[in-house]
Design a protein around this motif. Sequence first.
Motif, PDB file in Angstrom:
ATOM      1  N   GLN A  55      -3.187  13.438  -2.698  1.00 52.67           N
ATOM      2  CA  GLN A  55      -3.478  13.641  -1.504  1.00 52.67           C
ATOM      3  C   GLN A  55      -4.925  12.968  -1.283  1.00 52.67           C
ATOM      4  OE1 GLN A  55      -1.719  15.835  -3.016  1.00 52.67           O
ATOM      5  NE2 GLN A  55       0.046  15.999  -1.874  1.00 52.67           N
ATOM      6  N   ARG A  56      -5.830  13.536  -1.949  1.00 51.41           N
ATOM      7  CA  ARG A  56      -7.097  12.764  -1.515  1.00 51.41           C
ATOM      8  C   ARG A  56      -7.414  11.249  -1.826  1.00 51.41           C
ATOM      9  NH1 ARG A  56     -10.897  15.783  -5.559  1.00 51.41           N
ATOM     10  NH2 ARG A  56     -12.657  15.159  -4.535  1.00 51.41           N
TER      11      ARG A  56
ATOM     12  N   LEU B  72     -18.093   3.992  -2.419  1.00 46.92           N
ATOM     13  CA  LEU B  72     -18.262   5.061  -1.796  1.00 46.92           C
ATOM     14  C   LEU B  72     -17.051   6.135  -2.227  1.00 46.92           C
ATOM     15  CD1 LEU B  72     -19.154   4.386   1.850  1.00 46.92           C
ATOM     16  CD2 LEU B  72     -20.225   6.148   0.375  1.00 46.92           C
ATOM     17  N   ASP B  73     -15.914   5.629  -2.028  1.00 47.57           N
ATOM     18  CA  ASP B  73     -14.969   6.504  -2.591  1.00 47.57           C
ATOM     19  C   ASP B  73     -14.911   7.073  -3.952  1.00 47.57           C
ATOM     20  OD1 ASP B  73     -14.062   5.753  -0.016  1.00 47.57           O
ATOM     21  OD2 ASP B  73     -12.257   4.275  -0.778  1.00 47.57           O
TER      22      ASP B  73
ATOM     23  N   THR C 167      -9.791   2.308   4.519  1.00 45.44           N
ATOM     24  CA  THR C 167     -11.093   2.036   4.605  1.00 45.44           C
ATOM     25  C   THR C 167     -11.240   0.752   3.941  1.00 45.44           C
ATOM     26  OG1 THR C 167     -11.302   2.941   2.347  1.00 45.44           O
ATOM     27  CG2 THR C 167     -11.830   4.479   4.327  1.00 45.44           C
TER      28      THR C 167
ATOM     29  N   GLN D 172      -4.824   9.283  -1.113  1.00 48.58           N
ATOM     30  CA  GLN D 172      -4.272   8.836   0.271  1.00 48.58           C
ATOM     31  C   GLN D 172      -5.021   8.802   1.643  1.00 48.58           C
ATOM     32  OE1 GLN D 172      -1.287   7.660   0.401  1.00 48.58           O
ATOM     33  NE2 GLN D 172      -0.693   8.053  -1.573  1.00 48.58           N
ATOM     34  N   ASN D 173      -5.869   9.772   1.621  1.00 49.60           N
ATOM     35  CA  ASN D 173      -6.834   9.776   2.676  1.00 49.60           C
ATOM     36  C   ASN D 173      -7.862   8.598   2.738  1.00 49.60           C
ATOM     37  OD1 ASN D 173      -6.010  12.249   2.763  1.00 49.60           O
ATOM     38  ND2 ASN D 173      -7.555  13.429   2.013  1.00 49.60           N
ATOM     39  N   LEU D 174      -8.120   8.046   1.610  1.00 45.44           N
ATOM     40  CA  LEU D 174      -8.837   6.836   1.505  1.00 45.44           C
ATOM     41  C   LEU D 174      -8.308   5.488   2.051  1.00 45.44           C
ATOM     42  CD1 LEU D 174     -10.358   7.875  -1.978  1.00 45.44           C
ATOM     43  CD2 LEU D 174     -11.258   7.975   0.399  1.00 45.44           C
ATOM     44  N   GLU D 175      -6.768   5.647   2.172  1.00 48.80           N
ATOM     45  CA  GLU D 175      -6.217   4.255   2.464  1.00 48.80           C
ATOM     46  C   GLU D 175      -6.885   3.789   3.989  1.00 48.80           C
ATOM     47  OE1 GLU D 175      -4.487   2.579   0.720  1.00 48.80           O
ATOM     48  OE2 GLU D 175      -4.642   4.306  -0.677  1.00 48.80           O
TER      49      GLU D 175
ATOM     50  N   LYS E 187       1.324   5.905  -3.439  1.00 50.83           N
ATOM     51  CA  LYS E 187       1.549   7.255  -3.482  1.00 50.83           C
ATOM     52  C   LYS E 187       2.586   7.568  -4.772  1.00 50.83           C
ATOM     53  CE  LYS E 187       2.637  11.565  -0.995  1.00 50.83           C
ATOM     54  NZ  LYS E 187       3.195  12.123  -0.078  1.00 50.83           N
TER      55      LYS E 187
ATOM     56  N   ILE F 275     -17.296   9.682  -3.781  1.00 46.94           N
ATOM     57  CA  ILE F 275     -16.730  10.956  -3.110  1.00 46.94           C
ATOM     58  C   ILE F 275     -15.726  11.833  -3.980  1.00 46.94           C
ATOM     59  CG2 ILE F 275     -15.424  11.564  -0.911  1.00 46.94           C
ATOM     60  CD1 ILE F 275     -17.095   9.504   0.422  1.00 46.94           C
TER      61      ILE F 275
ATOM     62  N   GLU G   4       0.670  -1.158  -0.125  1.00 49.89           N
ATOM     63  CA  GLU G   4       0.018   0.118  -0.077  1.00 49.89           C
ATOM     64  C   GLU G   4       1.076   1.064  -0.086  1.00 49.89           C
ATOM     65  OE1 GLU G   4      -3.265   0.271   2.494  1.00 49.89           O
ATOM     66  OE2 GLU G   4      -3.978  -1.757   2.364  1.00 49.89           O
ATOM     67  N   SER G   5       1.947   1.384   0.485  1.00 51.29           N
ATOM     68  CA  SER G   5       2.742   2.342   0.552  1.00 51.29           C
ATOM     69  C   SER G   5       3.316   2.888  -0.602  1.00 51.29           C
ATOM     70  CB  SER G   5       3.876   2.179   1.595  1.00 51.29           C
ATOM     71  OG  SER G   5       4.880   1.248   1.196  1.00 51.29           O
TER      72      SER G   5
END
Lengths: 496, 496
Positions: free
Chosen positions: B340-341, B355-356, B348, B343-346, B288, B359, B284-285
């Motif tokens: 960035q946006r 949903l993502d 979940t 990343q915020n979803l990681e 980005k 959004i 996952e890392s």
Amino acid sequence: VVVSSFCPATSTSGDETRNQLLTREKMMRVGGQLVLTREEEMANQRLRALKEAEMREALRTGSILPSMHFFQAKSLIEKSKVFNILKKMPKGAALHVHDFSITSPDWLVKNATYRPHCYFCFTRRGTLQFRFAHPAPPTPKPAECPQWVLLEKFRKGLHNVSDFDNSLLRNFTLMTENPHVTYADQDAIWAKFKTIFFVLRGLVSYAPVFRDYLSQGLEEFYQDNVLYLEIRASLYPVYELNGTVYSQEWLVRTYEEVAHNFAKAHPGFIGIKLIFSDNRTKNESLIKKSIQTAMGLRVKFPGIVAGFDLSIRGSGHLRGPRSQGQSQDFTARLKPGISQRLQNLEGTPVDRNLLDAVILNSTRIGHGFALSKHPAVLAEAWKKDIPIEVCPISNQVLKLVSDLRNHPAAVMMAAGYPMVISSDDPSAFGARGLSYDFYEAFMGIGGMSADLRTLKQLAINSIRYSTLSETMKKSAMETWEERWQKFVAGLARGPK
Amino acid sequence: VVVSSFCPATSTSGDETRNQLLTREKMMRVGGQLVLTREEEMANQRLRALKEAEMREALRTGSILPSMHFFQAKSLIEKSKVFNILKKMPKGAALHVHDFSITSPDWLVKNATYRPHCYFCFTRRGTLQFRFAHPAPPTPKPAECPQWVLLEKFRKGLHNVSDFDNSLLRNFTLMTENPHVTYADQDAIWAKFKTIFFVLRGLVSYAPVFRDYLSQGLEEFYQDNVLYLEIRASLYPVYELNGTVYSQEWLVRTYEEVAHNFAKAHPGFIGIKLIFSDNRTKNESLIKKSIQTAMGLRVKFPGIVAGFDLSIRGSGHLRGPRSQGQSQDFTARLKPGISQRLQNLEGTPVDRNLLDAVILNSTRIGHGFALSKHPAVLAEAWKKDIPIEVCPISNQVLKLVSDLRNHPAAVMMAAGYPMVISSDDPSAFGARGLSYDFYEAFMGIGGMSADLRTLKQLAINSIRYSTLSETMKKSAMETWEERWQKFVAGLARGPK
Ligand SMILES: [Zn+2]
Ligand SMILES: [Zn+2]
């Protein structure tokens, strides 16, 4: 992994939207509006934990039971903790079951076929038939049945009676080890399905068996925590040993008597109602007569004759294979004028059945498998608060859908469309009562989101959408609530 | 049979309601708002007649093709008149296809594997691998591949080359005579599916083959009357005979060149765009970094790099079996801040992917198989006009649904939710271009109600929901319209 460089404002707003949507969906679902008591919340937590563990295990092993054929999933379902909770749960009412499919085939073999004066034969087409008679059935034998054999005598000559009894059993059910091979298509399974009823008729239509079959069926539903049934009854003629054949009135009266006696001996049992369902009517011109019969019976037996099942319209046997639309029927309210209004619908294509159901303000829609594909009809039916009767195992076994997570009711359950769960022909499918169908609905159709709210609403719906009078509904609801509270207390308290 | 004694008022009112509901549904459906020209109406009449005849015949014989597995239905579909019309129909664009699945496996066997310097081996686990090299591939051999064999030499020693070539073919596709037996569950089919890409890689990643594979793929779609493609590209390293390995930039440039040359030689062809789809990212890392790569490529090649495919999120391989929710991915708009946006979803859960997608205002939702079960998310996505990419054959072959009449898109098509039809991995499924998937969508998902309006809207949607600029969309639409009119004229005029 949340990386530190993100903008918190965006994140919060994203989270808010997500939570709003999730909350909205939670509220929409069947049962989403229910507010649980503290004890129910505890019970729900326990149920959810068991459900999640079971689903995780299913994902690990690849055995997702609602996606498997019921014949293959059945023994695995029986090991499920969730299933064993569902068995104990007061499920309210069974609103869509058929007269000759409510009692286990085991009982037929071990009880009915062991009674004296039971004869059997094989028709020229190789189909098993039964007939109780004393003296022996009439000679000359009917063309269909060249030789009647007394079962009692025949069993005495057998080396292995249990092998024979098992072979009888296979005539009473669709169950088979490898359903995909045995039933290549819908035609194959419908052929066998029809044969089963043909085989059963001679057994179940014998007056003493008829009474006991019904009583035994009620017993099985009662043991499965179902307190009320609406039975689609064909009112086929019932006979005695000496050849006497009873009228439909006799049948209705007998249903009433058996249910009355059963209720006396079984605390909490609410009773049964009949939905007249004349499957024999192949000729469209006979439908008016059939409806008149139903109206007549309704006038004479207002306490038990509740409705008329319109699955017979159109081609004469809507209960048949192929078209997905064909799988719906609906229960009409029997009230003055209904006969004329039904006549007006004649000649419309079978797949408009859903439309007719809505226009006629039906009490309920049987299956409603295609309803979600008709958004305008769905909206209209919803406005009129007409529920669907979802019978998951029936739809799977009769090859309308294989993976029950794809059942159209999944969409409707998520949207909160009114529905009840029923079992259609449990004995033919190897099921019993309602619990197997509730399991499929809870684990498959409902997906991860279905919880105790869903189950509670489904049980409440089964009383709310019954044909009981308002007074009777209130009393039924009280009986159910009392049992529900006991069930919830037990579940909340913990292990088994 | 309409009986004379009925009350005309009631009847009219029933008919009116029925007609109102039917009209409302007709208007709601995908394409329901389109007003057809006189010629289109004539073409539609002919198409409907052929469709109805085909469906009647299917009901008679019991061979309802969309309910059969595609591997078994394929040869029957090819005989269908409706299918042959769909092949001729200008279908617009293919918006959901993967880089290594656009070209027929036949071409790989007959063209790619017949090129000089092609080596093959079997890994220790028995999987076929290819490698072009000159001189011979490096010694010491990699542990994975103990012995490289020169295919040209090997073929010379064979008695029956076509048997061997057929065995190669079976390594490039999931096609099999008895899919239910070969692939008992989703695990089995995904294992084979992954193996196919492993086998293909050594062949297709060879620079000369890579160029021709792409060109041949565009040819197959072009012949199927598809004028534009958005290809989910993994940008796996491409190599030369001497071992040189090219950068991702080289790959993007090559895609651009090949498409450019193809367009010059093929009138009306609009082009391709790439959706960066980093399936390798298991960690996952690394996401980005992957998004940054995509952004960098987008800046350098704004004309061709259009989006980022988020199927890789969560467990690292959303393109995987089991959970129905897992089958969705979505195409994000590559614009500043997206990294960035995302990343915020990681972190979940995978099943919140939908949903993502909503959004984040995704361009489109891949599959969206579970969307209809999420009424609030669906409403939100609809408000934002985010279409789903429906790939019927892919969903069936990968065991999400067996009878395509039950595909969740059926409900959404009836309700008019925006959608496009695509083929995902046609070469792996034994399909080609888009026509097979259009057939399943038209005959299965769309049911009896889908007609020329539906097809026209689906084609228009494929341009409308592409990542083309508004100017390019306008021009693409003009090209498509011209061809559409010719097609309609031909269809209206009659037999073939
Ligand atoms: Zn039924
Ligand atoms: Zn895909």
